[in-house]
Design a protein around this motif. Structure first.
Motif, PDB file in Angstrom:
ATOM      1  N   GLY A  19       0.791  -1.225   0.000  1.00 28.53           N
ATOM      2  CA  GLY A  19       0.000   0.000   0.000  1.00 28.53           C
ATOM      3  C   GLY A  19       0.819   1.269   0.000  1.00 28.53           C
ATOM      4  O   GLY A  19       0.292   2.351   0.223  1.00 28.53           O
ATOM      5  N   GLU A  20       2.128   1.159  -0.250  1.00 27.46           N
ATOM      6  CA  GLU A  20       3.002   2.331  -0.286  1.00 27.46           C
ATOM      7  C   GLU A  20       3.665   2.461  -1.650  1.00 27.46           C
ATOM      8  O   GLU A  20       4.054   1.463  -2.263  1.00 27.46           O
ATOM      9  CB  GLU A  20       4.089   2.243   0.777  1.00 27.46           C
ATOM     10  CG  GLU A  20       3.573   2.386   2.181  1.00 27.46           C
ATOM     11  CD  GLU A  20       4.696   2.439   3.202  1.00 27.46           C
ATOM     12  OE1 GLU A  20       4.431   2.964   4.290  1.00 27.46           O
ATOM     13  OE2 GLU A  20       5.806   1.972   2.920  1.00 27.46           O
ATOM     14  N   LEU A  21       3.794   3.685  -2.095  1.00 27.02           N
ATOM     15  CA  LEU A  21       4.513   3.997  -3.329  1.00 27.02           C
ATOM     16  C   LEU A  21       5.855   4.590  -2.929  1.00 27.02           C
ATOM     17  O   LEU A  21       5.911   5.605  -2.237  1.00 27.02           O
ATOM     18  CB  LEU A  21       3.730   5.002  -4.176  1.00 27.02           C
ATOM     19  CG  LEU A  21       4.447   5.594  -5.391  1.00 27.02           C
ATOM     20  CD1 LEU A  21       4.774   4.512  -6.409  1.00 27.02           C
ATOM     21  CD2 LEU A  21       3.594   6.679  -6.024  1.00 27.02           C
TER      22      LEU A  21
ATOM     23  N   LYS B 281      -0.839  18.223   7.213  1.00 24.50           N
ATOM     24  CA  LYS B 281      -1.327  19.476   6.638  1.00 24.50           C
ATOM     25  C   LYS B 281      -0.666  19.785   5.297  1.00 24.50           C
ATOM     26  O   LYS B 281      -1.207  20.528   4.501  1.00 24.50           O
ATOM     27  CB  LYS B 281      -1.081  20.636   7.609  1.00 24.50           C
ATOM     28  CG  LYS B 281      -1.868  20.515   8.892  1.00 24.50           C
ATOM     29  CD  LYS B 281      -1.554  21.654   9.822  1.00 24.50           C
ATOM     30  CE  LYS B 281      -2.292  21.476  11.142  1.00 24.50           C
ATOM     31  NZ  LYS B 281      -1.937  22.512  12.111  1.00 24.50           N
ATOM     32  N   ARG B 282       0.507  19.199   5.068  1.00 26.70           N
ATOM     33  CA  ARG B 282       1.242  19.442   3.830  1.00 26.70           C
ATOM     34  C   ARG B 282       0.835  18.444   2.753  1.00 26.70           C
ATOM     35  O   ARG B 282       0.572  17.285   3.042  1.00 26.70           O
ATOM     36  CB  ARG B 282       2.748  19.332   4.067  1.00 26.70           C
ATOM     37  CG  ARG B 282       3.280  20.392   5.001  1.00 26.70           C
ATOM     38  CD  ARG B 282       4.761  20.309   5.159  1.00 26.70           C
ATOM     39  NE  ARG B 282       5.396  20.504   3.847  1.00 26.70           N
ATOM     40  CZ  ARG B 282       6.590  20.047   3.529  1.00 26.70           C
ATOM     41  NH1 ARG B 282       7.288  19.370   4.388  1.00 26.70           N
ATOM     42  NH2 ARG B 282       7.087  20.269   2.343  1.00 26.70           N
ATOM     43  N   LYS B 283       0.823  18.940   1.509  1.00 24.21           N
ATOM     44  CA  LYS B 283       0.500  18.085   0.373  1.00 24.21           C
ATOM     45  C   LYS B 283       1.719  17.980  -0.540  1.00 24.21           C
ATOM     46  O   LYS B 283       2.466  18.940  -0.709  1.00 24.21           O
ATOM     47  CB  LYS B 283      -0.654  18.664  -0.434  1.00 24.21           C
ATOM     48  CG  LYS B 283      -1.975  18.652   0.277  1.00 24.21           C
ATOM     49  CD  LYS B 283      -3.039  19.203  -0.631  1.00 24.21           C
ATOM     50  CE  LYS B 283      -4.372  19.316   0.061  1.00 24.21           C
ATOM     51  NZ  LYS B 283      -5.386  19.919  -0.830  1.00 24.21           N
ATOM     52  N   ILE B 284       1.881  16.799  -1.130  1.00 20.15           N
ATOM     53  CA  ILE B 284       2.978  16.550  -2.067  1.00 20.15           C
ATOM     54  C   ILE B 284       2.370  16.232  -3.429  1.00 20.15           C
ATOM     55  O   ILE B 284       1.496  15.368  -3.538  1.00 20.15           O
ATOM     56  CB  ILE B 284       3.849  15.357  -1.607  1.00 20.15           C
ATOM     57  CG1 ILE B 284       4.417  15.611  -0.204  1.00 20.15           C
ATOM     58  CG2 ILE B 284       4.964  15.096  -2.596  1.00 20.15           C
ATOM     59  CD1 ILE B 284       5.097  14.395   0.390  1.00 20.15           C
TER      60      ILE B 284
ATOM     61  N   ARG C 178      19.054   7.116  -4.248  1.00 17.79           N
ATOM     62  CA  ARG C 178      18.558   8.017  -3.211  1.00 17.79           C
ATOM     63  C   ARG C 178      17.039   7.925  -3.198  1.00 17.79           C
ATOM     64  O   ARG C 178      16.382   8.175  -4.217  1.00 17.79           O
ATOM     65  CB  ARG C 178      19.001   9.444  -3.500  1.00 17.79           C
ATOM     66  CG  ARG C 178      18.556  10.429  -2.436  1.00 17.79           C
ATOM     67  CD  ARG C 178      19.054  11.801  -2.731  1.00 17.79           C
ATOM     68  NE  ARG C 178      18.292  12.348  -3.839  1.00 17.79           N
ATOM     69  CZ  ARG C 178      18.007  13.626  -3.999  1.00 17.79           C
ATOM     70  NH1 ARG C 178      18.463  14.507  -3.143  1.00 17.79           N
ATOM     71  NH2 ARG C 178      17.302  14.043  -5.016  1.00 17.79           N
ATOM     72  N   ASP C 179      16.480   7.559  -2.060  1.00 12.12           N
ATOM     73  CA  ASP C 179      15.025   7.525  -1.932  1.00 12.12           C
ATOM     74  C   ASP C 179      14.508   8.954  -1.894  1.00 12.12           C
ATOM     75  O   ASP C 179      14.945   9.759  -1.066  1.00 12.12           O
ATOM     76  CB  ASP C 179      14.608   6.775  -0.672  1.00 12.12           C
ATOM     77  CG  ASP C 179      14.810   5.288  -0.796  1.00 12.12           C
ATOM     78  OD1 ASP C 179      14.743   4.771  -1.927  1.00 12.12           O
ATOM     79  OD2 ASP C 179      15.025   4.623   0.238  1.00 12.12           O
ATOM     80  N   LEU C 180      13.577   9.257  -2.790  1.00  9.05           N
ATOM     81  CA  LEU C 180      13.017  10.603  -2.841  1.00  9.05           C
ATOM     82  C   LEU C 180      11.803  10.744  -1.933  1.00  9.05           C
ATOM     83  O   LEU C 180      11.690  11.716  -1.193  1.00  9.05           O
ATOM     84  CB  LEU C 180      12.623  10.953  -4.282  1.00  9.05           C
ATOM     85  CG  LEU C 180      13.763  11.020  -5.287  1.00  9.05           C
ATOM     86  CD1 LEU C 180      13.229  11.284  -6.682  1.00  9.05           C
ATOM     87  CD2 LEU C 180      14.759  12.097  -4.891  1.00  9.05           C
ATOM     88  N   VAL C 181      10.904   9.781  -2.013  1.00  8.78           N
ATOM     89  CA  VAL C 181       9.689   9.878  -1.209  1.00  8.78           C
ATOM     90  C   VAL C 181       9.048   8.497  -1.093  1.00  8.78           C
ATOM     91  O   VAL C 181       9.166   7.661  -1.987  1.00  8.78           O
ATOM     92  CB  VAL C 181       8.692  10.893  -1.837  1.00  8.78           C
ATOM     93  CG1 VAL C 181       8.115  10.387  -3.134  1.00  8.78           C
ATOM     94  CG2 VAL C 181       7.590  11.276  -0.882  1.00  8.78           C
TER      95      VAL C 181
END
Length: 183
Positions: free
Chosen positions: A85-87, A155-158, A99-102
């Protein structure tokens, strides 16, 4: 349903265009022009005999420094993985460094859809705090975007631009059909 159907991965190679292409050219010209420029400047201050010995040293430094600093701009790939369930999106430099970005949870997605460059999308993008372009090109026909809540600060959106494969899209649709819009 078995566990292998819940896993998908893909990778794309970044094309040489835009800021990336300009930066690549800048570094290449810089590294190629550095030894002659340095030799010329040194010839103004030191004897030609000493310059004869320093020129090979400058060339040797250039040959060793180019692979160290320039390899980051030589070939960049983006690696996408969906598991549990994770990207996870990572940047791979010249098939050596990673390098892991996100890493985002797909259940935290507000929308995942094909990018068409329409005005409605621009309004949704304006509310995002961070933008990540992890695609081969922003002009790609297979370009998708995703708006996710940040795991550390909800609260932050990516905003993420990426190029998923059909299997990745189907895995996202199976588990999160409300957020994955049809292509």
């Amino acid at each position: 349903m078995n566990g292998s159907s819940l896993y998908a991965e893909a990778s794309v190679v970044k094309k040489y265009e835009g800021k990336y292409g300009k930066r690549r050219i800048f570094f290449l010209v810089g590294f190629l022009a550095l030894p002659p420029l340095l030799s010329f400047l040194l010839s103004l201050f030191i004897s030609p005999f000493l310059l004869f010995w320093l020129l090979p040293v400058c060339l040797l430094l250039d040959v060793t420094l180019v692979p160290l600093f320039y390899s980051r701009f030589f070939k960049i790939e983006y690696d996408y993985r969906i598991s549990g369930g994770e990207l996870n999106i990572a940047e791979i430099y010249n098939k050596r460094g990673r390098r892991d970005l996100v890493t985002v949870t797909l259940s935290q997605a507000e929308a995942i859809a094909p990018f068409r460059g329409q005005k409605e999308e621009d309004e949704a993008f304006a509310s995002c705090d961070r933008t990540l372009e992890a695609a081969s090109s922003m002009n790609s026909g297979a370009l998708y975007f995703g708006i996710f809540r940040d795991a550390e600060d909800p609260k932050r959106k990516i905003l993420i631009f990426f190029e998923p494969t059909e299997k990745m899209i189907s895995v996202m649709r199976i588990h999160f059909p409300r957020t994955v819009l049809p292509s």
